[in-house]
Write a protein that holds these residues in place. Sequence first.
Motif, mmCIF file in Angstrom:
data_model
loop_
_atom_site.group_PDB
_atom_site.id
_atom_site.type_symbol
_atom_site.label_atom_id
_atom_site.label_comp_id
_atom_site.label_asym_id
_atom_site.label_seq_id
_atom_site.Cartn_x
_atom_site.Cartn_y
_atom_site.Cartn_z
ATOM 1 N N LEU A 182 20.814 -13.260 81.807
ATOM 2 C CA LEU A 182 20.482 -11.832 81.900
ATOM 3 C C LEU A 182 21.069 -11.318 83.327
ATOM 4 C CD1 LEU A 182 18.698 -9.266 80.873
ATOM 5 C CD2 LEU A 182 16.839 -10.355 82.078
ATOM 6 N N LEU A 183 21.722 -10.287 83.156
ATOM 7 C CA LEU A 183 22.264 -9.451 84.304
ATOM 8 C C LEU A 183 21.604 -7.936 84.280
ATOM 9 C CD1 LEU A 183 25.954 -10.941 84.804
ATOM 10 C CD2 LEU A 183 23.684 -11.609 85.917
ATOM 11 N N ASP A 184 21.784 -7.247 85.285
ATOM 12 C CA ASP A 184 21.368 -6.042 85.442
ATOM 13 C C ASP A 184 22.443 -4.897 85.482
ATOM 14 O OD1 ASP A 184 19.826 -3.685 85.201
ATOM 15 O OD2 ASP A 184 18.679 -4.174 87.072
ATOM 16 N N SER A 185 22.968 -4.055 84.697
ATOM 17 C CA SER A 185 23.829 -2.849 85.180
ATOM 18 C C SER A 185 25.098 -3.346 85.585
ATOM 19 C CB SER A 185 23.294 -1.908 86.110
ATOM 20 O OG SER A 185 22.077 -1.517 85.631
ATOM 21 N N VAL A 186 25.787 -4.192 84.642
ATOM 22 C CA VAL A 186 27.112 -4.733 84.990
ATOM 23 C C VAL A 186 28.075 -4.093 83.987
ATOM 24 C CG1 VAL A 186 26.128 -6.542 86.544
ATOM 25 C CG2 VAL A 186 26.681 -7.112 84.003
ATOM 26 N N SER A 187 29.220 -4.471 84.151
ATOM 27 C CA SER A 187 30.081 -4.207 83.020
ATOM 28 C C SER A 187 29.869 -5.260 82.070
ATOM 29 C CB SER A 187 31.674 -4.176 83.671
ATOM 30 O OG SER A 187 32.071 -5.483 84.085
ATOM 31 N N GLU A 188 30.693 -5.041 80.754
ATOM 32 C CA GLU A 188 30.761 -5.899 79.934
ATOM 33 C C GLU A 188 31.551 -7.131 80.065
ATOM 34 O OE1 GLU A 188 31.989 -5.904 75.328
ATOM 35 O OE2 GLU A 188 29.897 -4.878 75.619
ATOM 36 N N GLU A 189 32.598 -6.774 80.761
ATOM 37 C CA GLU A 189 33.777 -7.927 81.138
ATOM 38 C C GLU A 189 33.053 -9.085 82.132
ATOM 39 O OE1 GLU A 189 34.495 -4.675 81.190
ATOM 40 O OE2 GLU A 189 35.524 -4.403 79.444
ATOM 41 N N TYR A 190 32.373 -8.329 83.053
ATOM 42 C CA TYR A 190 31.550 -9.203 84.104
ATOM 43 C C TYR A 190 30.690 -10.060 83.452
ATOM 44 C CZ TYR A 190 29.435 -10.839 88.287
ATOM 45 O OH TYR A 190 28.844 -11.395 89.375
ATOM 46 N N ILE B 41 18.560 -3.431 77.480
ATOM 47 C CA ILE B 41 17.230 -3.607 76.853
ATOM 48 C C ILE B 41 16.173 -2.856 77.320
ATOM 49 C CG2 ILE B 41 15.239 -5.438 77.106
ATOM 50 C CD1 ILE B 41 17.310 -7.620 77.831
ATOM 51 N N ARG B 42 16.197 -2.172 78.446
ATOM 52 C CA ARG B 42 15.479 -0.861 78.665
ATOM 53 C C ARG B 42 15.377 0.124 77.725
ATOM 54 N NH1 ARG B 42 17.591 -1.327 84.413
ATOM 55 N NH2 ARG B 42 16.442 -2.617 85.581
ATOM 56 N N SER B 43 16.553 0.346 77.132
ATOM 57 C CA SER B 43 16.994 1.547 76.467
ATOM 58 C C SER B 43 16.045 1.440 75.052
ATOM 59 C CB SER B 43 18.260 1.616 76.196
ATOM 60 O OG SER B 43 18.929 0.651 75.364
ATOM 61 N N GLY B 44 15.611 0.417 74.897
ATOM 62 C CA GLY B 44 14.543 0.518 73.560
ATOM 63 C C GLY B 44 15.196 -0.650 72.698
ATOM 64 N N ASN B 45 16.530 -0.847 72.538
ATOM 65 C CA ASN B 45 17.090 -1.795 71.830
ATOM 66 C C ASN B 45 17.141 -3.224 72.656
ATOM 67 O OD1 ASN B 45 17.429 0.062 69.510
ATOM 68 N ND2 ASN B 45 19.312 0.864 70.779
ATOM 69 N N HIS B 46 17.729 -3.689 72.060
ATOM 70 C CA HIS B 46 18.137 -5.144 72.869
ATOM 71 C C HIS B 46 19.570 -5.824 72.269
ATOM 72 C CE1 HIS B 46 16.180 -9.084 74.526
ATOM 73 N NE2 HIS B 46 17.650 -9.201 74.407
ATOM 74 N N ARG B 47 20.583 -5.260 72.965
ATOM 75 C CA ARG B 47 21.946 -5.293 72.749
ATOM 76 C C ARG B 47 22.241 -6.864 73.279
ATOM 77 N NH1 ARG B 47 27.574 -4.556 74.311
ATOM 78 N NH2 ARG B 47 28.830 -4.005 72.498
ATOM 79 N N ALA B 48 22.975 -7.656 72.691
ATOM 80 C CA ALA B 48 23.161 -9.105 73.035
ATOM 81 C C ALA B 48 24.641 -9.240 72.537
ATOM 82 C CB ALA B 48 22.215 -10.115 72.688
ATOM 83 N N LEU B 49 25.226 -10.173 73.579
ATOM 84 C CA LEU B 49 26.603 -10.719 73.171
ATOM 85 C C LEU B 49 26.421 -12.169 72.876
ATOM 86 C CD1 LEU B 49 28.890 -9.106 75.945
ATOM 87 C CD2 LEU B 49 28.213 -8.424 73.573
ATOM 88 N N ILE C 96 23.744 -16.398 74.732
ATOM 89 C CA ILE C 96 23.314 -15.152 74.623
ATOM 90 C C ILE C 96 23.389 -14.408 75.714
ATOM 91 C CG2 ILE C 96 21.626 -13.732 73.379
ATOM 92 C CD1 ILE C 96 22.035 -17.374 72.635
ATOM 93 N N ALA C 97 24.085 -13.416 76.192
ATOM 94 C CA ALA C 97 24.227 -12.764 77.212
ATOM 95 C C ALA C 97 23.637 -11.159 77.106
ATOM 96 C CB ALA C 97 25.784 -12.416 77.629
ATOM 97 N N ASN C 98 22.789 -10.811 78.180
ATOM 98 C CA ASN C 98 22.342 -9.670 77.964
ATOM 99 C C ASN C 98 22.196 -8.732 79.301
ATOM 100 O OD1 ASN C 98 20.113 -10.228 75.388
ATOM 101 N ND2 ASN C 98 20.201 -12.217 76.885
ATOM 102 N N ASP C 99 22.417 -7.508 79.149
ATOM 103 C CA ASP C 99 22.436 -6.526 80.391
ATOM 104 C C ASP C 99 21.059 -5.926 80.282
ATOM 105 O OD1 ASP C 99 22.578 -4.483 82.154
ATOM 106 O OD2 ASP C 99 24.608 -4.782 82.121
ATOM 107 N N LEU C 100 20.110 -6.063 81.110
ATOM 108 C CA LEU C 100 18.807 -5.417 81.231
ATOM 109 C C LEU C 100 18.824 -3.836 80.975
ATOM 110 C CD1 LEU C 100 15.805 -6.191 81.732
ATOM 111 C CD2 LEU C 100 16.257 -5.633 84.164
ATOM 112 N N GLU C 101 19.882 -3.431 81.298
ATOM 113 C CA GLU C 101 20.066 -2.031 81.065
ATOM 114 C C GLU C 101 20.063 -1.480 79.777
ATOM 115 O OE1 GLU C 101 20.017 1.879 82.240
ATOM 116 O OE2 GLU C 101 20.242 0.177 83.599
#
Length: 249
Positions: A180-188, A213-221, A206-211
């Motif tokens: 889990l990272l926060d507010s980074v580019s997808e590449e990073y 998750i905050r939006s209401g969804n939970h996008r993960a790579l 499973i890579a997540n960006d906290l940004e």
Amino acid sequence: MINVVITSGGTSEPIDRVRKITNSSTGRLGANIANKLIQREDIGKIFYITTKKAIKPQIGVLVISGLSKKLEIIEIETTLELKKAVENVLLNNKVDYFIHAMAVSDYYVDYVSTSSKLANELKDSTNFEETLKNPINKLEKTEKISSYEDNLIVVLKQTPKIIGLIKEISPNTHLFGFKLLDSVSEEYLIEVASKLRDKNNCDYVIANDLENIRSGNHRALIIDKFGNIEIEENKDNIAINIANKIREV
């Protein structure tokens, strides 16, 4: 039959008898994965390592359906308790898959003091670094620190990296790591997750960006050991994807 370990929730590290530093995680994803797996006939046992306040699998449904014996819930609080639980499960059971979804604290509280106590001790010190590492004037962590103490200094140390222990103890276990990272580019995000995968011999990360998750969804790579990437947009689809990857090999 397939045996699975799932860690879920967030660890807490005590500052004193009543105060804690806590990693925020509901445990919803881990519980969702467990709920999907436990219905399957090829699943022998799920060791579910979690925290007291985290969301648990649907235990009532499991009891009614006669599946509760397939689930063993192990409650922990601190990272050191997690380490002990992970070691115990891996050393005493054949574990085919390990889903390490728990938000584990990176630091624990080494000691607590005050600025005035440390300043007085440093005045007479010939080695500031050693004094700061192990001062004499500490506040007692096993008791409640007075709310009248001012200018508290909380010194943290790194916790052991639990994910690094899993393949060391059980090399044949298939490992799902999470980053889990926060507010980074997808590449990073992909770069950091891939480093975690390679360092700890993960089969998937499973890579997540906290940004996201905050939006209401939970996008993960979901990144496999070959660098292939799948994208899921919510927790239910993430859980389905992970559950589908767990099969006899």
